[in-house]
Design a protein around this motif. Structure first.
Motif, PDB file in Angstrom:
ATOM      1  N   PHE A  20       0.825  -1.207   0.000  1.00 59.13           N
ATOM      2  CA  PHE A  20       0.000   0.000   0.000  1.00 59.13           C
ATOM      3  C   PHE A  20       0.855   1.251   0.000  1.00 59.13           C
ATOM      4  N   ILE A  21       1.880   1.262   0.839  1.00 60.43           N
ATOM      5  CA  ILE A  21       2.752   2.439   0.935  1.00 60.43           C
ATOM      6  C   ILE A  21       3.405   2.741  -0.400  1.00 60.43           C
ATOM      7  N   TYR A  22       3.957   1.720  -1.040  1.00 63.26           N
ATOM      8  CA  TYR A  22       4.691   1.970  -2.276  1.00 63.26           C
ATOM      9  C   TYR A  22       3.769   2.181  -3.471  1.00 63.26           C
ATOM     10  N   THR A  24       1.068   3.993  -3.259  1.00 66.67           N
ATOM     11  CA  THR A  24       0.552   5.359  -3.148  1.00 66.67           C
ATOM     12  C   THR A  24       1.642   6.424  -3.245  1.00 66.67           C
ATOM     13  N   ASN A  25       2.896   6.024  -3.356  1.00 67.09           N
ATOM     14  CA  ASN A  25       3.989   6.986  -3.476  1.00 67.09           C
ATOM     15  C   ASN A  25       4.417   7.152  -4.930  1.00 67.09           C
ATOM     16  N   LYS A 167       5.876   7.158   4.466  1.00 64.62           N
ATOM     17  CA  LYS A 167       4.442   7.380   4.634  1.00 64.62           C
ATOM     18  C   LYS A 167       3.770   7.328   3.260  1.00 64.62           C
ATOM     19  N   PRO A 168       2.494   7.028   3.226  1.00 65.43           N
ATOM     20  CA  PRO A 168       1.784   7.023   1.938  1.00 65.43           C
ATOM     21  C   PRO A 168       1.692   8.429   1.340  1.00 65.43           C
TER      22      PRO A 168
END
Length: 204
Positions: A20-22, A24-25, A167-168
Motif C-alpha cells: 500500500f505504501i509503495y 501510493t507513493n 508514509k503514503p
C-alpha cells in the motif's frame, strides 16, 4: 500465543502495508545505465531494507537475489516477508553460522545470483560496515552496488537502526550506485570506501 501470532501473521500484515505504501507513493529511480547482468552484491542499510525490495526488482526485472538474514526470530519474519516478494534468504550472521553463510553466499554468486547484505546488521552500530561484505566481495571477485532510498515523508523509529518506513502519498527517490570493486585493497580501506559510497544518499 502472541509470539506464535506474530511469527505466523506479521509477514502477511507487513506485506500489505508495504504494498500500500509503495503503491501510493510517486517513485523516481536514479539507476545507472550499466546493467550488465553480472551477479553483484547489494549493499543496503538495515534501517532502509524494506525499500530496496522495489529498488531491486525495478533494476533487475528477472534477477534472482538472496538476502543474508539473521537466525533470530525477527529473521524468520523477514524471511517470510521476503519470500512474498520473490526474494530468497541465506540464514545466519557474523555471530552465528558465519562460515556457512560465507560459503552459501559464494555459491549463490558463482551460480549467477545476486546477494543482498546489510553491513550494519543485525545489531549495529548503525551505518557501520562489518567485515563480511568485504570478505565476500574479495573472495568472489564480484562487484558491489550501493542501494539507497530517500522518501519525502516517513516515520523514523527509535530502534538502533532508526528504521525508516515511508508514509503514503509522498515521493521516494531510489538510488543504485555504479558497480565498484574492493579487490586488491586492505580491509579498512575497503570498508571506508563502501561507507563513503553508501552515505551519499542516506537519511541521517
Amino acid at each position: 500465543m502472541w509470539k506464535k501470532f506474530k511469527r505466523n501473521f506479521a509477514p502477511y500484515f507487513l506485506y500489505f502495508v508495504v504494498k500500500f505504501i509503495y503503491m501510493t507513493n510517486k517513485k523516481v529511480y536514479h539507476h545507472p545505465r550499466n546493467n550488465d547482468k553480472e551477479p553483484f552484491i547489494v549493499c543496503m542499510w538495515h534501517g532502509d531494507l524494506l525499500s530496496q525490495i522495489f529498488n531491486y526488482h525495478t533494476f533487475r526485472d528477472r534477477g534472482i537475489v538472496k538476502a543474508m538474514v539473521s537466525e533470530n526470530r525477527d529473521g524468520e519474519t523477514i524471511t517470510k516477508l521476503a519470500s512474498m516478494f520473490k526474494i530468497g534468504a541465506i540464514r545466519g550472521s557474523s555471530s552465528k553460522g558465519a562460515t556457512k553463510v560465507l560459503i552459501n553466499a559464494l555459491k549463490e554468486l558463482k551460480t549467477g545470483n545476486d546477494i543482498a547484505i546489510t553491513p550494519d546488521g543485525p545489531r549495529g552500530p548503525r551505518h557501520s560496515i562489518a567485515d563480511g561484505i568485504v570478505v565476500i566481495a574479495q573472495k568472489s571477485g564480484k562487484n558491489i552496488r550501493c542501494f539507497n532510498s530517500v522518501p519525502t515523508k516517513y516515520w523514523q523509529f527509535k530502534s538502533w537502526d532508526k528504521f525508516i518506513l515511508p508514509k503514503p502519498f509522498g515521493k521516494i527517490d531510489f538510488y543504485i550506485s555504479e558497480p565498484f570493486s574492493v579487490q586488491d585493497i586492505d580491509l579498512e580501506e575497503a570498508k571506508t570506501l563502501i561507507k563513503d559510497k553508501m552515505l551519499v544518499h542516506t537519511i541521517k
